[in-house]
Design an enzyme around this catalytic site. Structure first.
Site, mmCIF file in Angstrom:
data_model
loop_
_atom_site.group_PDB
_atom_site.id
_atom_site.type_symbol
_atom_site.label_atom_id
_atom_site.label_comp_id
_atom_site.label_asym_id
_atom_site.label_seq_id
_atom_site.Cartn_x
_atom_site.Cartn_y
_atom_site.Cartn_z
ATOM 1 N N CYS A 1 0.854 -1.071 -0.038
ATOM 2 C CA CYS A 1 -0.014 -0.026 -0.094
ATOM 3 C C CYS A 1 1.049 1.254 0.044
ATOM 4 C CB CYS A 1 -1.013 0.014 1.209
ATOM 5 S SG CYS A 1 -1.968 1.506 1.267
ATOM 6 N N GLY A 2 1.067 1.753 -1.027
ATOM 7 C CA GLY A 2 1.933 3.032 -1.478
ATOM 8 C C GLY A 2 1.400 4.217 -0.497
ATOM 9 N N HIS A 3 0.004 4.496 -0.635
ATOM 10 C CA HIS A 3 -0.669 5.704 -0.069
ATOM 11 C C HIS A 3 -0.585 5.529 1.348
ATOM 12 C CE1 HIS A 3 -4.445 3.683 1.007
ATOM 13 N NE2 HIS A 3 -4.618 4.586 1.759
ATOM 14 N N ASP B 1 -9.417 3.677 -5.331
ATOM 15 C CA ASP B 1 -8.473 4.478 -4.663
ATOM 16 C C ASP B 1 -8.801 6.012 -4.911
ATOM 17 O OD1 ASP B 1 -6.392 5.653 -3.542
ATOM 18 O OD2 ASP B 1 -5.359 3.747 -4.181
ATOM 19 N N GLY C 1 -0.179 4.396 -4.738
ATOM 20 C CA GLY C 1 1.231 4.527 -4.526
ATOM 21 C C GLY C 1 1.773 3.127 -5.236
#
Length: 336
Positions: free
Chosen positions: A101-103, A259, A264
């Site tokens: 999970c980039g965010h 999203d 991300g």
């Protein structure tokens, strides 16, 4: 979709569960800071399996209505794999647990600095190293005047898996950015990445994901636990923005979740595809709500790239959640 749960699992009933909430580019991220039992495991990836078995009721409690919503996102904090990282994280959403999970990584970087978990330069960059199920990532937190101004997500190595794979009546390109994503130009469906087309894009994403289930291109080459198409990315080409190529995207992940940020790990997958196509400039990635990530290739690996993706996360609140054992709704429901 309407799912209702009436269970009162041991992890949720009677406990007061504390969280600190952020948003990254409009996408929520709920960080669980207390009230859950220790999650066993030898590393973060194995702890993910234990959490799926033991704490799924807590995930539902925090993610589903009335405390969350169908597009909620969050994580359990766990110990890192070794002292080389500051913390570990298990990411979750409406339908279960994700591998990357980039965010969320961007939010965790801001959280670690805000809460004093790391010593942070008030006028410089501080690396917050985090172990997640897909590997070790870094949130590089940039501060000026003692305030967080930006966070760069340094991804796991990302690479192209396959191109031109038929699914949902179109051809898809598959890439790995910590999770496996299928990319499709929205124009191939006669649509664009705009809120007015979102319902149609969600329907197409579900169809594409279903068609790719079990496809050889949806398998991770080294670890079956990372296999499966996690999200479908629809994108529009936009005019260049200064020195950067520019695209607008919406990522539909899990079972029809959207999203709000430019995504991300999805941006990492897009950057792998674009680098493979010859892009050597930064990518300005815009979301369906207009928020932005700026991405670049930090390193070229044997089969792909290491992306760096800059965004920003803002704290939205602190919460103490509880479940009344007499509450007939239990751990909640999702209604879409």
């Amino acid at each position: 979709m309407n799912q209702q749960h009436h269970d009162h699992g041991a992890g949720a009933a009677g406990a007061v569960i504390t969280t600190v909430d952020y948003h990254t580019g409009g996408e929520p991220f709920r960080i669980v800071t207390g009230g859950v039992p220790e999650i066993p495991g030898s590393d973060v990836l194995s702890r993910r399996g234990a959490a799926m078995e033991r704490l799924d009721d807590v995930r539902r409690l925090l993610c589903h209505e009335p405390r969350g919503h169908a597009d909620m996102y969050g994580c359990f904090l766990v110990p890192p794999d070794d002292p080389g990282a500051r913390l570990g994280a298990l990411f979750w959403h409406k339908d279960g647990f994700s591998t990357a999970c980039g965010h969320g990584t961007i939010a965790l970087g801001a959280y670690a600095v805000h809460e004093g978990l790391v010593e942070a330069d008030p006028d410089g960059e501080t690396d917050v190293v985090i172990d997640v199920p897909s590997g070790r990532v870094t949130a590089r937190v940039r501060r000026a005047g003692g305030r967080v101004r930006g966070v760069t997500f340094v991804s796991v190595p990302s690479y192209v898996i396959a191109r031109g794979v038929p699914a949902g009546g179109v051809k898809t390109d598959l890439a790995y950015g910590g999770a496996i994503y299928a990319s499709v130009p929205a124009a191939a469906l006669g649509l664009s990445v705009e809120p007015r087309h979102l319902t149609e894009l969600i329907a197409y994403a579900r169809r594409i994901k279903a068609d790719l289930a079990g496809h050889p291109a949806s398998r991770h080459p080294a670890d079956e636990r990372l296999s499966g198409v996690y999200g479908v990315i629809f994108y529009d080409e936009l005019p260049d923005a200064g020195d950067a190529a520019c695209q607008r995207n919406v990522t539909v992940f899990a079972d029809g979740e959207v999203d709000r940020s430019p995504c991300g790990s999805g941006t990492a997958a897009r950057l792998a595809l674009l680098h493979d196509e010859g892009l050597r400039r930064p990518l300005l990635h815009t979301s369906i709500v207009g928020s932005e990530f700026r991405a670049r290739v930090a390193e070229v690996t044997g089969d792909g790239v290491v992306p760096e993706i800059e965004g920003m996360a803002y704290r939205t609140g602190r919460h103490a959640f509880e479940l009344d054992p007499d509450d007939p709704i239990g751990t909640g429901f999702t209604l879409r």
